[in-house]
Design a protein around this motif. Structure first.
Motif, PDB file in Angstrom:
ATOM      1  N   PRO A  80       0.820  -1.215   0.000  1.00 34.70           N
ATOM      2  CA  PRO A  80       0.000   0.000   0.000  1.00 34.70           C
ATOM      3  C   PRO A  80       0.851   1.261   0.000  1.00 34.70           C
ATOM      4  N   ARG A  81       0.451   2.228  -0.799  1.00 36.76           N
ATOM      5  CA  ARG A  81       1.152   3.508  -0.874  1.00 36.76           C
ATOM      6  C   ARG A  81       0.284   4.667  -0.405  1.00 36.76           C
ATOM      7  N   THR A  82      -1.008   4.424  -0.262  1.00 35.52           N
ATOM      8  CA  THR A  82      -1.947   5.444   0.217  1.00 35.52           C
ATOM      9  C   THR A  82      -2.876   4.793   1.236  1.00 35.52           C
ATOM     10  N   LEU A  83      -3.600   5.613   1.983  1.00 37.67           N
ATOM     11  CA  LEU A  83      -4.569   5.084   2.934  1.00 37.67           C
ATOM     12  C   LEU A  83      -5.694   4.334   2.219  1.00 37.67           C
ATOM     13  N   GLU A  84      -6.029   4.780   1.020  1.00 42.95           N
ATOM     14  CA  GLU A  84      -7.054   4.094   0.239  1.00 42.95           C
ATOM     15  C   GLU A  84      -6.593   2.682  -0.139  1.00 42.95           C
TER      16      GLU A  84
ATOM     17  N   GLN B 148      12.187  -3.719   5.613  1.00 46.08           N
ATOM     18  CA  GLN B 148      13.172  -3.144   6.525  1.00 46.08           C
ATOM     19  C   GLN B 148      14.596  -3.450   6.069  1.00 46.08           C
ATOM     20  N   THR B 149      14.802  -4.668   5.616  1.00 47.98           N
ATOM     21  CA  THR B 149      16.144  -5.087   5.204  1.00 47.98           C
ATOM     22  C   THR B 149      16.658  -4.247   4.047  1.00 47.98           C
ATOM     23  N   PHE B 150      15.799  -3.997   3.068  1.00 44.65           N
ATOM     24  CA  PHE B 150      16.225  -3.307   1.857  1.00 44.65           C
ATOM     25  C   PHE B 150      15.741  -1.860   1.784  1.00 44.65           C
ATOM     26  N   MET B 151      15.362  -1.320   2.958  1.00 40.18           N
ATOM     27  CA  MET B 151      15.038   0.111   3.111  1.00 40.18           C
ATOM     28  C   MET B 151      13.936   0.566   2.155  1.00 40.18           C
ATOM     29  N   ILE B 152      12.917  -0.265   1.986  1.00 36.89           N
ATOM     30  CA  ILE B 152      11.788   0.068   1.124  1.00 36.89           C
ATOM     31  C   ILE B 152      10.782   0.890   1.925  1.00 36.89           C
TER      32      ILE B 152
ATOM     33  N   PHE C 234       2.514   1.951   6.748  1.00 46.36           N
ATOM     34  CA  PHE C 234       1.259   1.353   6.308  1.00 46.36           C
ATOM     35  C   PHE C 234       1.129  -0.078   6.824  1.00 46.36           C
ATOM     36  N   MET C 235       2.246  -0.803   6.859  1.00 44.63           N
ATOM     37  CA  MET C 235       2.234  -2.162   7.384  1.00 44.63           C
ATOM     38  C   MET C 235       1.912  -2.169   8.886  1.00 44.63           C
ATOM     39  N   SER C 236       2.396  -1.171   9.605  1.00 46.08           N
ATOM     40  CA  SER C 236       2.090  -1.073  11.035  1.00 46.08           C
ATOM     41  C   SER C 236       0.613  -0.778  11.260  1.00 46.08           C
TER      42      SER C 236
ATOM     43  N   ALA D 108      13.621  -7.601  13.623  1.00 51.79           N
ATOM     44  CA  ALA D 108      14.240  -8.598  12.750  1.00 51.79           C
ATOM     45  C   ALA D 108      14.710  -7.961  11.445  1.00 51.79           C
ATOM     46  N   GLY D 109      13.886  -7.087  10.869  1.00 51.47           N
ATOM     47  CA  GLY D 109      14.267  -6.418   9.628  1.00 51.47           C
ATOM     48  C   GLY D 109      15.424  -5.457   9.813  1.00 51.47           C
ATOM     49  N   ALA D 110      15.413  -4.730  10.946  1.00 48.71           N
ATOM     50  CA  ALA D 110      16.521  -3.824  11.236  1.00 48.71           C
ATOM     51  C   ALA D 110      17.817  -4.599  11.431  1.00 48.71           C
TER      52      ALA D 110
END
Length: 249
Positions: A51-55, A87-91, A96-98, A120-122
């Motif tokens: 997701p890139r927007t709230l919609e 998190q690993t690849f700084m995307i 939004f995932m949270s 884990a990702g950090a």
């Protein structure tokens, strides 16, 4: 700096166990996503995208709510793998995932899920950066890196408190902290503890907002003045013991 550079050139930067951990994470991405795909029912999964927007997030939430009830384990694993990968690849887009974690799993489970996957990702990003991240950090954030390196060197005696302060407040971006910490010689155990503990307050704010996702107008609504002030207050409290100890010495 020259001495450190010489040592880095003559010694492989990762231990055997660090290489094994990094390799296991990469392999885990592939196997876990494959496992989730093979155990899900045949259906149209075109709605599955970052997701890139709230919609976008609301659409994803509406589709996943049913799957979360019937296929809880698969959704948990799929969510965790995607979060760790980001998190690993700084995307960008983990906020939004949270929010999605709160919408699907509630506050307590959502906070636990976000904190564990973010840590884990950090950690995965930390080890990857230790291996190949130095040129990237120097080219993207030379000024921030110089500032961070100076602060870490000055605060060796209370480094855990300082790292907690950084995690609790928006002083430096979390992405930068993840990738730069091994470059400035922040020990992993301190990085891990500061991340695990320091991400809890911000995760709570975001996950709780995800429960009332329909009422959220913009991402900016997540962190109003009171929320930011509270995080800074917690951060100041976390670093106070180190400041007191330094003044006494």
């Amino acid at each position: 700096m020259k001495g450190k550079g010489g040592n880095a050139g003559s010694k492989f930067p990762l231990s055997f166990w660090e290489v094994a951990t990094a390799s296991a994470v990469v392999l885990g991405f592939v196997l876990c996503l494959l496992g989730v795909y093979l155990t899900m029912p045949a259906s149209d999964y075109s709605f599955l995208k970052l997701p890139r927007t709230l919609e976008d997030l609301q659409i994803l939430r509406d589709h996943l709510e049913t799957y979360t009830i019937d296929y809880t384990a698969q959704v948990l694993v799929g969510y965790s793998v995607v979060y760790i990968f980001m998190q690993t690849f700084m995307i960008p887009g983990t906020v939004f995932m949270s929010l999605l974690a709160g919408a699907l799993f509630g506050v307590l489970k959502g906070v636990a899920l976000v904190v564990l996957t973010a840590t884990a990702g950090a950690s995965s990003c930390y080890f990857l950066s230790k291996l190949i991240g130095r040129p990237l950090v120097f080219s993207l954030w030379p000024d921030k890196l110089s500032f961070f390196q100076e602060q870490v060197a000055r605060r060796r005696g209370g480094l855990l408190n300082y790292m907690l302060f950084l995690r609790l407040t928006p002083t430096l971006p979390n992405t930068f902290i993840n990738v730069a910490s091994p470059i400035v010689d922040v020990p992993y155990h301190i990085f891990f503890l500061a991340t695990l503990i320091g991400l809890i307050p911000a995760a709570y704010v975001t996950v709780k907002a995800g429960i009332a996702l329909g009422e959220l107008q913009s991402i900016g609504d997540l962190y109003d003045f009171n929320s930011i002030a509270t995080l800074f207050l917690i951060g100041i409290v976390s670093i106070t013991p180190a400041l007191v100890s330094k003044s006494e010495s």
